[in-house]
Scaffold this active site. Structure first.
Site, PDB file in Angstrom:
ATOM      1  N   SER A 203       0.917  -1.178   0.583  1.00 36.43           N
ATOM      2  CA  SER A 203      -0.024   0.221   0.304  1.00 36.43           C
ATOM      3  C   SER A 203       1.263   1.521  -0.528  1.00 36.43           C
ATOM      4  O   SER A 203       1.688   1.318  -0.497  1.00 36.43           O
ATOM      5  CB  SER A 203      -1.030  -0.046   1.279  1.00 36.43           C
ATOM      6  OG  SER A 203      -2.099   0.770   1.001  1.00 36.43           O
ATOM      7  N   ASP A 270     -17.547 -16.398 -10.425  1.00 34.48           N
ATOM      8  CA  ASP A 270     -16.327 -17.041  -9.859  1.00 34.48           C
ATOM      9  C   ASP A 270     -16.228 -18.234 -11.170  1.00 34.48           C
ATOM     10  O   ASP A 270     -14.988 -18.822 -10.597  1.00 34.48           O
ATOM     11  CB  ASP A 270     -17.036 -17.938  -8.570  1.00 34.48           C
ATOM     12  CG  ASP A 270     -16.552 -19.015  -8.005  1.00 34.48           C
ATOM     13  OD1 ASP A 270     -15.286 -19.411  -8.684  1.00 34.48           O
ATOM     14  OD2 ASP A 270     -16.899 -20.191  -6.811  1.00 34.48           O
ATOM     15  N   ASP A 273     -13.384 -18.367 -14.261  1.00 39.24           N
ATOM     16  CA  ASP A 273     -11.985 -18.669 -13.962  1.00 39.24           C
ATOM     17  C   ASP A 273     -11.738 -20.217 -14.894  1.00 39.24           C
ATOM     18  O   ASP A 273     -10.698 -21.111 -14.378  1.00 39.24           O
ATOM     19  CB  ASP A 273     -11.588 -18.279 -13.116  1.00 39.24           C
ATOM     20  CG  ASP A 273     -11.806 -18.705 -11.565  1.00 39.24           C
ATOM     21  OD1 ASP A 273     -12.312 -19.736 -11.927  1.00 39.24           O
ATOM     22  OD2 ASP A 273     -11.937 -17.874 -10.882  1.00 39.24           O
ATOM     23  N   ASP A 277     -14.791 -22.119  -6.818  1.00 34.36           N
ATOM     24  CA  ASP A 277     -13.956 -22.017  -5.761  1.00 34.36           C
ATOM     25  C   ASP A 277     -14.088 -20.735  -4.597  1.00 34.36           C
ATOM     26  O   ASP A 277     -13.721 -20.477  -4.115  1.00 34.36           O
ATOM     27  CB  ASP A 277     -12.851 -22.421  -6.065  1.00 34.36           C
ATOM     28  CG  ASP A 277     -12.045 -21.751  -6.389  1.00 34.36           C
ATOM     29  OD1 ASP A 277     -12.761 -20.569  -7.460  1.00 34.36           O
ATOM     30  OD2 ASP A 277     -10.608 -21.359  -6.974  1.00 34.36           O
ATOM     31  N   VAL A 279     -13.190 -17.773  -5.197  1.00 32.88           N
ATOM     32  CA  VAL A 279     -12.488 -17.062  -5.980  1.00 32.88           C
ATOM     33  C   VAL A 279     -12.628 -16.505  -7.129  1.00 32.88           C
ATOM     34  O   VAL A 279     -13.118 -17.273  -7.884  1.00 32.88           O
ATOM     35  CB  VAL A 279     -11.038 -17.630  -5.822  1.00 32.88           C
ATOM     36  CG1 VAL A 279     -10.477 -16.765  -5.678  1.00 32.88           C
ATOM     37  CG2 VAL A 279     -10.769 -18.230  -4.367  1.00 32.88           C
ATOM     38  N   ASP A 444      -8.639  -5.614  -4.941  1.00 31.01           N
ATOM     39  CA  ASP A 444      -8.466  -4.619  -3.808  1.00 31.01           C
ATOM     40  C   ASP A 444      -9.511  -3.661  -4.467  1.00 31.01           C
ATOM     41  O   ASP A 444      -9.726  -3.948  -5.542  1.00 31.01           O
ATOM     42  CB  ASP A 444      -7.434  -4.238  -4.852  1.00 31.01           C
ATOM     43  CG  ASP A 444      -6.715  -3.361  -4.018  1.00 31.01           C
ATOM     44  OD1 ASP A 444      -6.910  -2.122  -3.372  1.00 31.01           O
ATOM     45  OD2 ASP A 444      -4.738  -3.477  -3.577  1.00 31.01           O
ATOM     46  N   HIS A 490      -7.666  -5.701  -0.446  1.00 33.35           N
ATOM     47  CA  HIS A 490      -6.043  -5.128  -0.159  1.00 33.35           C
ATOM     48  C   HIS A 490      -4.513  -4.931   0.547  1.00 33.35           C
ATOM     49  O   HIS A 490      -5.231  -4.945   2.053  1.00 33.35           O
ATOM     50  CB  HIS A 490      -6.578  -3.000   0.209  1.00 33.35           C
ATOM     51  CG  HIS A 490      -5.310  -1.920   0.451  1.00 33.35           C
ATOM     52  ND1 HIS A 490      -4.956  -1.978  -1.425  1.00 33.35           N
ATOM     53  CD2 HIS A 490      -5.031  -1.420   0.709  1.00 33.35           C
ATOM     54  CE1 HIS A 490      -4.120  -1.057  -0.686  1.00 33.35           C
ATOM     55  NE2 HIS A 490      -3.965  -0.579   0.430  1.00 33.35           N
TER      56      HIS A 490
END
Ligand SMILES: *[C@@H]1O[C@H](CO)[C@@H](O)[C@H](O)[C@H]1NC(C)=O
Ligand SMILES: *[C@@H]1O[C@H](CO)[C@@H](O)[C@H](O)[C@H]1NC(C)=O
Ligand SMILES: *[C@@H]1O[C@H](CO)[C@@H](O)[C@H](O)[C@H]1NC(C)=O
Ligand SMILES: *[C@@H]1O[C@H](CO)[C@@H](O)[C@H](O)[C@H]1NC(C)=O
Ligand SMILES: [Ca+2]
Length: 572
Positions: A203, A270, A273, A277, A279, A444, A490
């Site tokens: 950051s 999700d 990709d 999962d 994510v 983020d 983040h």
């Protein structure tokens, strides 16, 4: 003959106090530290020998997403110095020393976050874990706990340039220059023996790392930066974009409505990709293929919550996701455009939390209202309106998209050379053999992931203008590798995508690159996300989620690449 050989050896044995045979407690005394102070290392600064303080800390357990959990002993050595001729100036630096028997010729500077130039005792352990000396600075802002925002303006409301330069890059250059010499003196490292030097920060700490790489090409051999708060003028001001959109649409959603949109976005994107999962590893595909029909009109419900530290009580929230909320989110993701329709900046990736769109509950009117982002507001209040110690601006009355653009252009013009931190020519750093590993969470919510991609691309195009995109990318790989961490928020994992992992051994990875020449193809994660692809390669599972690959996908590259047509000057 014999005596002439012996004489210097004896002198050496007396003068050199430190070696691997000394214990940590033997080097952790004020008098030992005083004899090792890096006096005369930097012209124009005076080290205050009487300020030296040492304390031995045993069985300290450090745990973080940025390094493996570890328990160790260290010596906390601090001292102060001042810049000659600068009235009232005093800078405190803190160094953590490992036991001489463990020390492996490494020095590691660590950075801060938000408006802090250091992270107290949370980042610096990374140095001891790699058997090096760690360093942190207070920037001269008053104490290790004083933030730059408290020192940025003088009492009469003019910019404190000394503090601003220290924040921008000077304090870190001094910290590392003094730290390396101190390390050499403490452990008696011969002058012809190299001390490897490293940096780690995320950051604002990531920006601090880049501030050194761009200006002081020989300062660090290896640098690990996460989600850097660079392109400062745009980055700080852009926190207000969401609020200005809310005002324009006159729509202030409840946190529950926003959370519902996020949850449905995650659910919808999700699988894109190739692996379901939880994510969102391909937010670019999400942007292109999100199924809005599953979102508008969806019911949401959140229980009432009592007031807690930093947040007031909220009522039960129920309803259906409105067309206005969908319009708000689409406009937010589209990024800031001026009144001519030219792009000024870009936004966060879909799937991340809507932090800049958070609203505040007014219990007297029973409505959700504008809650101006303090991250953006503090910048405008102090550095454009010159209100000392202001935490935010009072209102956004009369503030338009064009105002935000003007604030960005003004900020870049006035503070760019100190704070922008996007100089793209790293030729000298590369020539000096330096290596950078740069990580950015793809979800983020505070620093757009595309911000890091943009800087990487600026380095590529400025340094290798004659090469094709992919040849240029391969050339950048020689010294600078960018990894997007799937699902990560983040500088952190992600409560809403629990399988997302922040890579935890990146400092070790850059050390292997520097000291053993092993460049990382991917970064190590864990579980489902065992590997993280380096840009411009993108994660993709095939074979029903069983086979993982890092693929080149031109649409993905295009999705992360923005033309900032609102500016006449380049914005790297
Ligand atoms: C540190 O921890 C170890 C193991 O728990 C223990 O044996 C030792 O006495 C501790 N040392 C100090 C100084 O507390
Ligand atoms: C290190 O010592 C200094 C000076 O005594 C102190 O201010 C600082 O808090 C100490 N740091 C830690 C992590 O204990
Ligand atoms: C503000 O205060 C500083 C420090 O005392 C002084 O150097 C400067 O001249 C002052 N500026 C104005 C405009 O009064
Ligand atoms: C969103 O999902 C989280 C679980 O990740 C859940 O705790 C929360 O209640 C959901 N929010 C809404 C508004 O449905
Ligand atoms: Ca997935």
């Amino acid at each position: 003959m014999r005596s002439t050989l012996l004489a210097p050896a004896v002198v050496l044995a007396n003068a050199v106090v430190a070696s691997a045979t000394l214990s940590l407690s033997e080097i952790c005394t004020d008098s030992y530290a005083k004899a090792a102070l890096p006096i005369g290392t930097i012209d124009g600064i005076t080290v205050d020998a009487s300020s030296v303080s040492t304390s031995l800390v045993t069985n300290f357990t450090a745990s973080s997403i940025f390094y493996p959990t570890s328990t160790f002993d260290y010596c906390n050595l601090t001292f102060a110095y001042s810049h000659d001729g600068v009235e009232g100036d005093l800078v405190h630096v803190e160094y953590w020393l490992p036991a001489p028997g463990k020390f492996k010729n490494r020095y590691v500077s660590t950075g801060g976050g938000g408006w802090a130039i250091n992270s107290g005792s949370s980042s610096i352990p990374t140095a001891i874990i790699v058997d090096g000396v760690g360093g942190l600075t207070d920037g001269g802002f008053g104490s290790f706990n004083t933030q730059f925002s408290s020192a940025a303006l003088l009492a009469n409301g003019t910019i404190n340039w000394q503090a601003t330069y220290m924040w921008g890059y000077q304090a870190h250059n001094e910290l590392a220059t003094l730290g390396k010499q101190l390390t050499r003196n403490i452990y008696n490292v011969a002058s012809n023996k190299k001390i490897y030097s490293y940096y780690q920060g995320c950051s604002e700490g990531g920006r601090e790392g880049w501030s050194q790489v761009q200006r002081f090409p020989e300062q660090f051999d290896g640098v690990v930066v996460g989600a850097p708060a660079f392109r400062w003028a745009q980055q700080q001001t852009n926190h207000l974009t969401g609020n200005v959109i809310q005002k324009k649409l006159d729509y202030y959603p409840s946190p529950c409505e926003l959370e519902k949109i996020m949850n449905l976005t995650i659910a919808s994107c999700d699988p894109l990709d190739g692996k379901t999962d939880g994510v969102v590893a391909r937010s670019d595909l999400c942007l292109a293929h999100l199924d809005w029909s599953t979102i508008e009109g969806a019911s949401y419900s959140c229980a009432a919550a009592a007031a807690s530290y930093g947040s007031s009580a909220t009522p039960k929230q129920t309803g259906k996701v409105s067309a206005k909320a969908v319009e708000l989110v689409k406009t937010y993701w589209n990024g800031l455009h001026d009144s001519n329709g030219d792009r000024v900046y870009f936004s966060y990736q879909p799937g991340s939390t809507f932090t800049d769109l958070q609203t505040e509950y007014d219990s007297t009117t029973g409505t959700w209202e504008l809650d101006i982002s303090g991250l953006g507001g503090i910048w405008i209040a102090q550095f454009i309106d010159y209100i000392k110690d202001a935490e935010n601006i009072d209102s956004l009355e009369g503030v338009t998209y064009d105002t935000l653009k003007e604030w960005m252009i003004f900020s870049q013009a006035k503070y760019g050379d100190i704070l922008q931190t996007t100089s793209p020519d790293l030729t000298e750093f590369q020539a000096a053999g330096g290596k950078v590993i740069h990580v950015h969470g793809e979800q983020d919510y505070s620093i757009p992931t595309a911000s890091s991609v943009r800087y990487w691309d600026s380095v590529r195009s400025i340094m290798f203008p004659k090469k094709s995109y992919r040849e240029g990318a391969a050339a950048v790989d020689d010294f600078y590798r960018l990894f997007l961490a799937p699902g990560c928020s983040h500088c952190d994992a992600n409560a809403y995508q629990p399988k997302a992992v922040w890579p935890q051994t990146t400092l070790q990875t850059v050390i292997e690159w520097v000291e053993s020449g092993k460049a990382p193809e991917t970064l190590t994660g864990s579980g489902d996300i065992a590997e993280m692809c380096r840009w411009p390669f993108r994660p993709l599972w095939t074979n029903s989620g069983k086979t993982f690959q890092c693929v080149y996908d031109q649409d993905s590259v295009d999705s992360f690449t923005y033309d900032l047509t609102a500016y006449k000057l380049p914005v790297y």
